[in-house]
Enzyme design. Sequence first.
Site, mmCIF file in Angstrom:
data_model
loop_
_atom_site.group_PDB
_atom_site.id
_atom_site.type_symbol
_atom_site.label_atom_id
_atom_site.label_comp_id
_atom_site.label_asym_id
_atom_site.label_seq_id
_atom_site.Cartn_x
_atom_site.Cartn_y
_atom_site.Cartn_z
ATOM 1 N N ARG A 149 2.819 -9.696 1.959
ATOM 2 C CA ARG A 149 3.965 -9.021 1.363
ATOM 3 C C ARG A 149 5.230 -10.048 0.943
ATOM 4 O O ARG A 149 5.206 -11.215 1.582
ATOM 5 C CB ARG A 149 4.468 -8.178 2.269
ATOM 6 C CG ARG A 149 3.715 -6.875 2.796
ATOM 7 C CD ARG A 149 4.128 -5.984 3.832
ATOM 8 N NE ARG A 149 3.485 -4.927 4.279
ATOM 9 C CZ ARG A 149 2.651 -4.992 5.325
ATOM 10 N NH1 ARG A 149 2.672 -6.160 6.014
ATOM 11 N NH2 ARG A 149 1.957 -4.076 5.664
ATOM 12 N N LYS A 172 5.213 -5.911 9.257
ATOM 13 C CA LYS A 172 5.916 -4.522 9.590
ATOM 14 C C LYS A 172 5.978 -4.330 11.296
ATOM 15 O O LYS A 172 4.874 -4.796 11.903
ATOM 16 C CB LYS A 172 5.521 -3.384 8.910
ATOM 17 C CG LYS A 172 5.651 -3.468 7.460
ATOM 18 C CD LYS A 172 5.262 -2.270 6.747
ATOM 19 C CE LYS A 172 5.653 -2.163 5.273
ATOM 20 N NZ LYS A 172 5.194 -0.941 4.817
ATOM 21 N N HIS A 240 4.171 -7.197 -5.501
ATOM 22 C CA HIS A 240 3.396 -6.619 -4.732
ATOM 23 C C HIS A 240 1.959 -6.333 -5.524
ATOM 24 O O HIS A 240 0.977 -6.207 -4.665
ATOM 25 C CB HIS A 240 4.051 -5.370 -4.114
ATOM 26 C CG HIS A 240 3.707 -4.676 -3.129
ATOM 27 N ND1 HIS A 240 3.738 -5.413 -1.665
ATOM 28 C CD2 HIS A 240 2.673 -3.668 -3.001
ATOM 29 C CE1 HIS A 240 3.200 -4.687 -0.856
ATOM 30 N NE2 HIS A 240 2.498 -3.506 -1.535
ATOM 31 N N ARG A 243 -0.504 -8.754 -4.155
ATOM 32 C CA ARG A 243 -1.287 -8.268 -2.919
ATOM 33 C C ARG A 243 -2.315 -7.334 -3.107
ATOM 34 O O ARG A 243 -3.352 -7.424 -2.349
ATOM 35 C CB ARG A 243 -0.195 -7.690 -1.803
ATOM 36 C CG ARG A 243 -0.553 -7.260 -0.462
ATOM 37 C CD ARG A 243 0.664 -6.942 0.353
ATOM 38 N NE ARG A 243 0.370 -5.878 1.234
ATOM 39 C CZ ARG A 243 0.021 -5.941 2.536
ATOM 40 N NH1 ARG A 243 -0.139 -7.164 3.016
ATOM 41 N NH2 ARG A 243 -0.152 -5.161 3.482
ATOM 42 N N HIS A 266 -2.290 -3.846 8.056
ATOM 43 C CA HIS A 266 -2.243 -2.346 8.075
ATOM 44 C C HIS A 266 -2.483 -1.752 9.461
ATOM 45 O O HIS A 266 -3.296 -1.931 10.181
ATOM 46 C CB HIS A 266 -3.195 -1.928 7.262
ATOM 47 C CG HIS A 266 -2.839 -1.853 5.737
ATOM 48 N ND1 HIS A 266 -3.876 -1.793 4.812
ATOM 49 C CD2 HIS A 266 -1.757 -2.260 5.124
ATOM 50 C CE1 HIS A 266 -3.296 -1.970 3.418
ATOM 51 N NE2 HIS A 266 -1.966 -2.114 3.725
ATOM 52 N N TYR A 275 -7.947 1.213 -1.219
ATOM 53 C CA TYR A 275 -8.467 0.138 -2.008
ATOM 54 C C TYR A 275 -10.041 0.633 -2.535
ATOM 55 O O TYR A 275 -10.451 -0.074 -3.418
ATOM 56 C CB TYR A 275 -8.417 -1.283 -1.311
ATOM 57 C CG TYR A 275 -7.044 -1.596 -1.238
ATOM 58 C CD1 TYR A 275 -6.478 -2.061 -2.463
ATOM 59 C CD2 TYR A 275 -6.375 -1.718 -0.174
ATOM 60 C CE1 TYR A 275 -5.006 -2.450 -2.418
ATOM 61 C CE2 TYR A 275 -5.034 -2.003 0.029
ATOM 62 C CZ TYR A 275 -4.430 -2.212 -1.229
ATOM 63 O OH TYR A 275 -3.176 -2.741 -1.072
#
Length: 294
Positions: A149, A172, A240, A243, A266, A275
Amino acid sequence: MTTLAGEFGQHLARDRRRSAHTVRAYQATAERLLAFLTQHWGGPVGRPDLARVSAADLRAFLAHRRGQGLGNASAARELSAVRGFLAFATGEGATPRLKGPRVKKGVPRPISPDEAVALAEEVAENAAEPWIGARDWAVLLLLYGAGLRIGEAVGLSASVLPLGETIPVTGKRDKTRIVPLLPPVRAAIDAYATLCPWPLPRDAPLFRGAKGGPLAPTIVRRAVQHARHTLGLSDRTTPHALRHSFATHLLGRGADLRALQELLGHASLSSTQIYTAVDAAHLMDVYRNAHPRA
């Protein structure tokens, strides 16, 4: 009221390890809800009062926000923040049952490998100084070549130097993952580190702004925006999107979904599964464009 919303923000940052962006957004939602309830109920609202918030109150709040131009996706996020705030404030963990608005899940729009490289080259060539061009090239290769990211890339510290075959990346909720580096990505970072006019001690940011401070993501976004217009690329071509392209191209080459989940950082496999839809959409585009009976 502001104190209660502030306590919620502190809880998110300290206990839930949410990002600064999420903390700001959720705290702002809490402040909006408290202000609305003060008018809606006709009096000040304290922590004990929040236990009597009903589904009708929440519907009225969302209707109020809709009148301010909130779309479905934003309304769904607003409701999620409200639920979290009420659970925190009442300590009961339960909130009024209210079905959120339907949000159509968008499929990420990847760009081709040639477009990704052309975009990075255009950004680097338009830089004010050679070291800045090397910096931007390295950052964008981290996005496309390692799936980072933008916030993760500019948040790297110089402690990753000297580079090996992998680097630790903090994503994150402060979760750290190990990301492999392709030789071109390592070479780009090394070239930038050699040209950078600012010292790079281990506890300092790796990527620096023009005046030596930490590189801000907005600087990279503006450079990408200018480059995509020059190249005639879609407005969806953002940092983004690089990515997204990393993930889509890996999946198209047979990458395992679980491995891809680890690479992207994730928390849930469902976030990675979007995806598969991207790859299917790409195959359908090829079919329609190439098959004589399509």
